[in-house]
Motif scaffolding. Structure first.
Motif, PDB file in Angstrom:
ATOM      1  N   SER A   1       3.745   7.110   2.910  1.00 18.09           N
ATOM      2  CA  SER A   1       4.217   5.887   3.556  1.00 18.09           C
ATOM      3  C   SER A   1       4.050   4.708   2.608  1.00 18.09           C
ATOM      4  CB  SER A   1       3.465   5.624   4.860  1.00 18.09           C
ATOM      5  OG  SER A   1       2.089   5.366   4.598  1.00 18.09           O
ATOM      6  N   LEU A   2       4.886   3.698   2.806  1.00 19.50           N
ATOM      7  CA  LEU A   2       4.829   2.452   2.057  1.00 19.50           C
ATOM      8  C   LEU A   2       4.749   1.316   3.060  1.00 19.50           C
ATOM      9  CD1 LEU A   2       7.839   3.123  -0.366  1.00 19.50           C
ATOM     10  CD2 LEU A   2       5.445   3.699  -0.768  1.00 19.50           C
ATOM     11  N   SER A   3       3.882   0.346   2.797  1.00 15.61           N
ATOM     12  CA  SER A   3       3.756  -0.784   3.710  1.00 15.61           C
ATOM     13  C   SER A   3       3.455  -2.054   2.939  1.00 15.61           C
ATOM     14  CB  SER A   3       2.665  -0.529   4.753  1.00 15.61           C
ATOM     15  OG  SER A   3       1.400  -0.372   4.130  1.00 15.61           O
ATOM     16  N   TYR A   4       3.814  -3.188   3.538  1.00 14.07           N
ATOM     17  CA  TYR A   4       3.467  -4.498   2.992  1.00 14.07           C
ATOM     18  C   TYR A   4       2.816  -5.285   4.116  1.00 14.07           C
ATOM     19  CZ  TYR A   4       3.819  -9.137   0.921  1.00 14.07           C
ATOM     20  OH  TYR A   4       3.525 -10.379   0.426  1.00 14.07           O
ATOM     21  N   GLY A   5       1.510  -5.514   4.003  1.00 13.61           N
ATOM     22  CA  GLY A   5       0.771  -6.093   5.112  1.00 13.61           C
ATOM     23  C   GLY A   5       0.873  -5.184   6.318  1.00 13.61           C
TER      24      GLY A   5
ATOM     25  N   THR B   1       0.831  -1.200   0.000  1.00 18.30           N
ATOM     26  CA  THR B   1       0.000   0.000   0.000  1.00 18.30           C
ATOM     27  C   THR B   1       0.869   1.254   0.000  1.00 18.30           C
ATOM     28  OG1 THR B   1      -1.784  -1.104   1.193  1.00 18.30           O
ATOM     29  CG2 THR B   1      -1.786   1.293   1.222  1.00 18.30           C
ATOM     30  N   PHE B   2       0.565   2.159  -0.906  1.00 20.06           N
ATOM     31  CA  PHE B   2       1.188   3.481  -0.970  1.00 20.06           C
ATOM     32  C   PHE B   2       0.154   4.492  -0.514  1.00 20.06           C
ATOM     33  CE2 PHE B   2       1.794   7.167  -4.081  1.00 20.06           C
ATOM     34  CZ  PHE B   2       2.612   7.880  -3.209  1.00 20.06           C
ATOM     35  N   LYS B   3       0.489   5.278   0.499  1.00 19.08           N
ATOM     36  CA  LYS B   3      -0.413   6.286   1.053  1.00 19.08           C
ATOM     37  C   LYS B   3       0.275   7.637   0.974  1.00 19.08           C
ATOM     38  CE  LYS B   3      -2.511   7.690   5.476  1.00 19.08           C
ATOM     39  NZ  LYS B   3      -2.664   7.334   6.913  1.00 19.08           N
TER      40      LYS B   3
ATOM     41  N   PHE C   1       8.407   2.272   4.695  1.00 25.85           N
ATOM     42  CA  PHE C   1       8.864   3.654   4.874  1.00 25.85           C
ATOM     43  C   PHE C   1       7.683   4.486   5.348  1.00 25.85           C
ATOM     44  CE2 PHE C   1       9.201   8.021   3.362  1.00 25.85           C
ATOM     45  CZ  PHE C   1      10.440   8.392   3.884  1.00 25.85           C
ATOM     46  N   ASP C   2       7.950   5.449   6.235  1.00 25.72           N
ATOM     47  CA  ASP C   2       6.939   6.382   6.714  1.00 25.72           C
ATOM     48  C   ASP C   2       7.630   7.708   6.987  1.00 25.72           C
ATOM     49  OD1 ASP C   2       4.876   7.810   7.814  1.00 25.72           O
ATOM     50  OD2 ASP C   2       4.210   6.196   9.148  1.00 25.72           O
TER      51      ASP C   2
END
Length: 306
Positions: free
Chosen positions: A258-262, A182-184, A267-268
Motif C-alpha cells: 500500500s501507498l499512503s500520504y498522511g 509511507t510504503f508498506k 493505493f492499497d
C-alpha cells in the motif's frame, strides 16, 4: 637496529599504514571465527536525518570479538584550495541502551568527526549488552547522500535482525505525519529480487531520486510474511512516481502493498496479488490532498484525474 623495537607497530599506525588485511579478524568465516556481520550498502540519507540500528551482543557461542562499526561514503568534490574539504558531513555514534547510556565516537575521538569520510568505532562489549548505532547527517551542501555501513562482532542472531534493520533504515522524517509518504509491503514469499524507487519533480522541471530499496547489494532481502515500512517527507506541489519491479525480470511473486500520504490512501492492493508486471503509481501532493495522475503519461505533465 631492531626496527620493531625502535618503531613498535600497531593496527593502521604511522609506521606501516593500514597493514595487511586479516580476514579472520574482519569477516565471518565458518570454522575460523564466530564473527557476525550486518551490512547496509548505498543507503540514501537526507540532510538533517538520522538512521538508527539496534543491535544486541551475544557471546554464548564462545565469541570474544570486539564490536566494530564502520561508516563510509563518497563525498562530492570540495572546492579548489579548500582547507576543510568535507562537503556532506555524516556522523557515526554508538549509544548504549540502558546501563550507563554511554556514547561512543569514531576514530579515537571524544566528539563527532567532521573531517573524514570513513568513520570507525571499535569497542569491547559484554554479553547481552544492547546498543543503538546512529548515522546522523549534518550540514549537507547537497540534499541527499548515499552511505554504507558494516557492523561486525558478537551479534545476536544477525540474520534475524534484518527485518528490524529494514524498519530502522528509513530516515527519521523531519515532517508531520500529515506530510508523510509511507510504503508498506508484505510478501508471501522471500523476495530477494524485489526493487522499488520513488522519484519526484523539481522546481526547474527536473527529477530527483527520493529513495530506492532493497536489493541483493544491500546484503538482505524481504523475508516471507514480514511487514516492512518505509516513510519519507514529500514536498507540497511536487509530482511523484513510485515504481515496484523485479530487478531480475519476470514475475515478482505475490504479496500485498500500500501507498499512503498522511491519512490519504494512494493505493492499497487489499488482498494478495501476483506481482507479474512492473507497478507504476503517479501522483501529485496538493494542499487539498493527493491527485492521482494518469498511468500512461509522464508524471511531469499535467493530466486529468483517473
Amino acid at each position: 637496529g631492531n626496527v620493531v623495537n625502535e618503531q613498535p607497530l600497531k593496527e593502521y599506525d604511522g609506521n606501516q599504514g593500514m597493514g595487511r588485511i586479516n580476514l579472520v579478524n574482519s569477516v565471518p568465516l565458518e570454522g575460523e571465527n564466530n564473527i557476525q556481520l550486518i551490512t547496509v550498502n548505498d543507503k540514501f540519507i537526507k540532510d538533517g536525518d538520522k538512521d538508527e540500528y539496534k543491535i544486541k551482543i551475544d557471546t554464548s557461542n564462545g565469541c570474544n570479538e570486539e564490536l566494530r562499526v564502520t561508516l563510509a561514503w563518497y563525498d562530492p568534490p570540495g572546492a579548489v584550495g579548500c582547507l576543510k574539504c568535507l562537503v556532506n558531513d555524516i556522523d557515526l555514534m554508538i549509544e548504549e541502551i540502558g546501563g550507563g547510556s554511554e556514547v561512543f565516537y569514531p576514530n579515537g575521538l571524544s566528539q563527532q568527526d567532521t573531517s573524514n569520510t570513513v568513520e570507525r568505532i571499535r569497542m569491547q562489549a559484554s554479553d547481552a549488552q544492547e546498543f543503538r548505532v546512529i548515522v546522523h547527517s549534518r550540514n549537507f551542501a547537497f540534499n541527499r547522500q548515499q552511505y554504507s555501513l558494516a557492523i561486525t562482532g558478537c551479534l545476536a542472531e544477525a540474520d534475524e535482525l534484518k527485518p528490524d534493520l529494514t524498519e530502522a533504515m528509513k530516515s527519521s522524517p523531519n515532517c508531520s505525519r500529515e506530510e508523510l509518504f509511507t510504503f508498506k509491503i508484505n510478501t508471501a514469499e522471500t523476495a530477494h529480487q524485489l526493487r522499488w524507487n520513488l522519484i519526484g519533480s523539481t522546481a526547474n522541471n527536473g527529477i530527483e531520486a527520493i529513495a530506492s530499496g532493497p536489493g541483493p547489494e544491500f546484503g538482505y532481502e524481504y523475508e516471507a510474511n514480514e511487514t516492512y515500512y518505509h516513510s519519507y517527507c514529500l514536498t507540497m506541489g511536487s509530482k511523484y512516481r513510485f515504481q515496484l519491479m523485479n530487478s531480475a525480470g519476470g514475475g515478482l511473486g505475490s504479496g500485498k502493498y500500500s501507498l499512503s500520504y498522511g491519512a490519504v490512501t494512494i493505493f492499497d492492493s487489499d488482498s494478495s496479488e501476483d506481482f507479474e508486471d512492473v507497478k507504476n503509481h503517479r501522483f501529485q501532493v496538493l494542499a487539498s490532498g493527493v491527485k492521482i495522475l494518469g498511468k500512461n503519461r509522464s508524471f511531469m505533465t499535467d493530466v486529468d484525474d483517473e
